[in-house]
Design a protein around this motif. Structure first.
Motif, PDB file in Angstrom:
ATOM      1  N   TYR A 297      40.559  36.346  34.554  1.00 31.78           N
ATOM      2  CA  TYR A 297      40.050  35.140  35.208  1.00 31.78           C
ATOM      3  C   TYR A 297      38.659  34.800  34.681  1.00 31.78           C
ATOM      4  CZ  TYR A 297      43.833  35.942  38.522  1.00 31.78           C
ATOM      5  OH  TYR A 297      45.078  36.137  39.095  1.00 31.78           O
ATOM      6  N   ARG A 298      38.447  33.506  34.466  1.00 32.62           N
ATOM      7  CA  ARG A 298      37.170  33.028  33.920  1.00 32.62           C
ATOM      8  C   ARG A 298      36.224  32.637  35.039  1.00 32.62           C
ATOM      9  NH1 ARG A 298      37.369  27.306  31.212  1.00 32.62           N
ATOM     10  NH2 ARG A 298      37.204  26.767  33.422  1.00 32.62           N
TER      11      ARG A 298
ATOM     12  N   GLU B 248      26.914  31.274  31.144  1.00 30.10           N
ATOM     13  CA  GLU B 248      27.979  31.411  30.164  1.00 30.10           C
ATOM     14  C   GLU B 248      29.291  31.778  30.857  1.00 30.10           C
ATOM     15  OE1 GLU B 248      26.943  34.248  27.229  1.00 30.10           O
ATOM     16  OE2 GLU B 248      25.207  33.151  26.478  1.00 30.10           O
ATOM     17  N   ASP B 249      30.383  31.255  30.282  1.00 32.81           N
ATOM     18  CA  ASP B 249      31.698  31.621  30.783  1.00 32.81           C
ATOM     19  C   ASP B 249      32.026  33.051  30.370  1.00 32.81           C
ATOM     20  OD1 ASP B 249      32.113  29.201  31.993  1.00 32.81           O
ATOM     21  OD2 ASP B 249      33.256  28.340  30.329  1.00 32.81           O
ATOM     22  N   THR B 250      32.673  33.763  31.265  1.00 29.91           N
ATOM     23  CA  THR B 250      33.006  35.159  31.011  1.00 29.91           C
ATOM     24  C   THR B 250      34.256  35.554  31.798  1.00 29.91           C
ATOM     25  OG1 THR B 250      32.192  37.439  31.140  1.00 29.91           O
ATOM     26  CG2 THR B 250      31.523  35.955  32.885  1.00 29.91           C
ATOM     27  N   VAL B 251      34.858  36.644  31.422  1.00 30.61           N
ATOM     28  CA  VAL B 251      35.941  37.230  32.224  1.00 30.61           C
ATOM     29  C   VAL B 251      35.283  38.073  33.310  1.00 30.61           C
ATOM     30  CG1 VAL B 251      37.874  38.838  32.238  1.00 30.61           C
ATOM     31  CG2 VAL B 251      37.590  37.245  30.328  1.00 30.61           C
ATOM     32  N   TYR B 252      35.505  37.714  34.566  1.00 29.66           N
ATOM     33  CA  TYR B 252      34.823  38.430  35.639  1.00 29.66           C
ATOM     34  C   TYR B 252      35.752  39.344  36.441  1.00 29.66           C
ATOM     35  CZ  TYR B 252      36.632  35.239  39.254  1.00 29.66           C
ATOM     36  OH  TYR B 252      37.439  34.534  40.119  1.00 29.66           O
ATOM     37  N   LYS B 253      37.071  39.139  36.315  1.00 30.54           N
ATOM     38  CA  LYS B 253      38.002  40.065  36.972  1.00 30.54           C
ATOM     39  C   LYS B 253      39.325  40.075  36.211  1.00 30.54           C
ATOM     40  CE  LYS B 253      39.962  36.891  40.455  1.00 30.54           C
ATOM     41  NZ  LYS B 253      40.184  36.674  41.913  1.00 30.54           N
ATOM     42  N   VAL B 254      40.022  41.191  36.337  1.00 32.17           N
ATOM     43  CA  VAL B 254      41.297  41.404  35.650  1.00 32.17           C
ATOM     44  C   VAL B 254      42.295  41.965  36.657  1.00 32.17           C
ATOM     45  CG1 VAL B 254      42.488  42.638  33.797  1.00 32.17           C
ATOM     46  CG2 VAL B 254      40.128  41.873  33.459  1.00 32.17           C
ATOM     47  N   SER B 255      43.506  41.380  36.682  1.00 23.41           N
ATOM     48  CA  SER B 255      44.535  41.820  37.617  1.00 23.41           C
ATOM     49  C   SER B 255      45.766  42.320  36.867  1.00 23.41           C
ATOM     50  CB  SER B 255      44.948  40.681  38.562  1.00 23.41           C
ATOM     51  OG  SER B 255      43.869  40.304  39.395  1.00 23.41           O
ATOM     52  N   LEU B 256      46.385  43.345  37.419  1.00 23.84           N
ATOM     53  CA  LEU B 256      47.631  43.869  36.860  1.00 23.84           C
ATOM     54  C   LEU B 256      48.481  44.421  37.991  1.00 23.84           C
ATOM     55  CD1 LEU B 256      46.994  47.403  35.425  1.00 23.84           C
ATOM     56  CD2 LEU B 256      45.090  45.986  36.171  1.00 23.84           C
ATOM     57  N   VAL B 257      49.791  44.397  37.797  1.00 18.81           N
ATOM     58  CA  VAL B 257      50.738  44.896  38.794  1.00 18.81           C
ATOM     59  C   VAL B 257      51.218  46.272  38.359  1.00 18.81           C
ATOM     60  CG1 VAL B 257      52.956  44.510  39.946  1.00 18.81           C
ATOM     61  CG2 VAL B 257      51.430  42.574  39.457  1.00 18.81           C
ATOM     62  N   LEU B 258      51.163  47.234  39.291  1.00 21.37           N
ATOM     63  CA  LEU B 258      51.559  48.606  39.012  1.00 21.37           C
ATOM     64  C   LEU B 258      52.727  49.019  39.889  1.00 21.37           C
ATOM     65  CD1 LEU B 258      48.034  50.317  38.900  1.00 21.37           C
ATOM     66  CD2 LEU B 258      49.364  49.412  36.981  1.00 21.37           C
ATOM     67  N   SER B 259      53.534  49.919  39.374  1.00 21.24           N
ATOM     68  CA  SER B 259      54.623  50.505  40.153  1.00 21.24           C
ATOM     69  C   SER B 259      54.676  52.000  39.883  1.00 21.24           C
ATOM     70  CB  SER B 259      55.962  49.847  39.814  1.00 21.24           C
ATOM     71  OG  SER B 259      56.335  50.147  38.484  1.00 21.24           O
ATOM     72  N   ASN B 260      55.492  52.679  40.672  1.00 20.35           N
ATOM     73  CA  ASN B 260      55.655  54.124  40.548  1.00 20.35           C
ATOM     74  C   ASN B 260      56.687  54.423  39.478  1.00 20.35           C
ATOM     75  OD1 ASN B 260      56.133  56.915  41.063  1.00 20.35           O
ATOM     76  ND2 ASN B 260      55.385  56.621  43.153  1.00 20.35           N
ATOM     77  N   ALA B 261      56.294  55.204  38.482  1.00 20.17           N
ATOM     78  CA  ALA B 261      57.204  55.488  37.365  1.00 20.17           C
ATOM     79  C   ALA B 261      58.302  56.456  37.780  1.00 20.17           C
ATOM     80  CB  ALA B 261      56.406  56.069  36.195  1.00 20.17           C
ATOM     81  N   ILE B 262      59.488  56.241  37.253  1.00 23.60           N
ATOM     82  CA  ILE B 262      60.684  57.093  37.402  1.00 23.60           C
ATOM     83  C   ILE B 262      60.896  57.606  38.821  1.00 23.60           C
ATOM     84  CG2 ILE B 262      60.661  57.816  34.994  1.00 23.60           C
ATOM     85  CD1 ILE B 262      59.470  60.491  35.859  1.00 23.60           C
ATOM     86  N   ALA B 263      60.701  56.729  39.811  1.00 17.32           N
ATOM     87  CA  ALA B 263      60.971  57.080  41.202  1.00 17.32           C
ATOM     88  C   ALA B 263      60.266  58.373  41.592  1.00 17.32           C
ATOM     89  CB  ALA B 263      62.473  57.196  41.437  1.00 17.32           C
TER      90      ALA B 263
END
Length: 233
Positions: A73-74, A82-97
């Protein structure tokens, strides 16, 4: 002529039955000790191998995996304008149950005033670090929001998805601008120097470090042009 008395003992020597028995017993004892040593070593090696396998399975069962894209997000930084990236989002899940992973966040976000807000009741165990060519931040602020069906706790369980947002800068909802953190804070904080904010074509790395399991490393590059919302793939 004198006859030889054949009943007299001669000079020949032999081995008695008792000596033979002693030698055989010695061989048996030595063989038994050697066999015991070999068996003990084999059992010990087998146990160590089993422990190694179990430890590897535990690590694999307590691992995170990303689901979908990494979104940046800008924002406009107040000091430099100055414009910058101020936050980053990602979706996580539990691997291999695998086993549930504690995603208790150190911060919260309520879309009012300055975000993120320190969660005074949080005892977080998962740590996220940030690095680029200018800096390394061992413990950056992050918040979490569970998506879809979940068990209403902070444990990421099988089948659940959690949106984790990493806050590199603070967002001021009153002005719509973003600003650096105060480095004197006792809590985790993000970037504190306006000269090192994230700009175009900059490469950065996020490492999500859960209490158990493997570290999830995510490396991305900021595009040549900053849009309000950017899919970093």
């Amino acid at each position: 002529m004198r006859k030889h008395d054949t009943s007299l003992p001669r000079g020949d020597r032999g081995i008695t039955g008792l000596e033979t028995a002693i030698i055989l017993i010695a061989f048996v004892v030595v063989a038994s000790v050697f066999a015991f040593t070999v068996l003990s070593t084999g059992i010990f090696s087998s146990e160590r191998s089993k422990e190694t396998v179990y430890a590897g399975l535990q690590e694999a069962k307590s691992s995170l995996e990303p689901r979908g894209s990494v979104i940046a997000y800008r924002g406009e930084e107040t000091t430099t304008n100055e414009d910058t990236v101020y936050k980053v989002s990602l979706v996580l899940s539990n691997a291999i149950a695998g086993e549930p992973i504690d995603l208790t966040p150190p911060f919260t976000a309520d879309a009012s005033g300055l975000d993120p807000d320190v969660d005074a009741t949080s005892e977080y165990k998962t740590v996220i670090s940030y690095s680029d060519s200018n800096q390394f931040l061992a413990d950056v602020p992050w918040t979490v929001r569970f998506l879809g069906a979940n068990s209403d706790d902070n444990l990421l369980e099988d089948g659940e998805k959690a949106e984790v947002t990493v806050w590199l800068l603070q967002e001021d909802f009153g002005t719509g601008e973003v600003e650096v953190y105060n480095s004197s804070s006792t809590q985790a904080y993000g970037m504190t120097d306006p000269a090192t904010i994230l700009g175009t074509n900059d490469q950065f790395t996020l490492e999500v470090k859960p209490p158990t399991g493997a570290v999830l490393s995510i490396q991305r590059t900021v595009p040549p042009r900053l849009d309000p919302v950017m899919d970093l793939k």
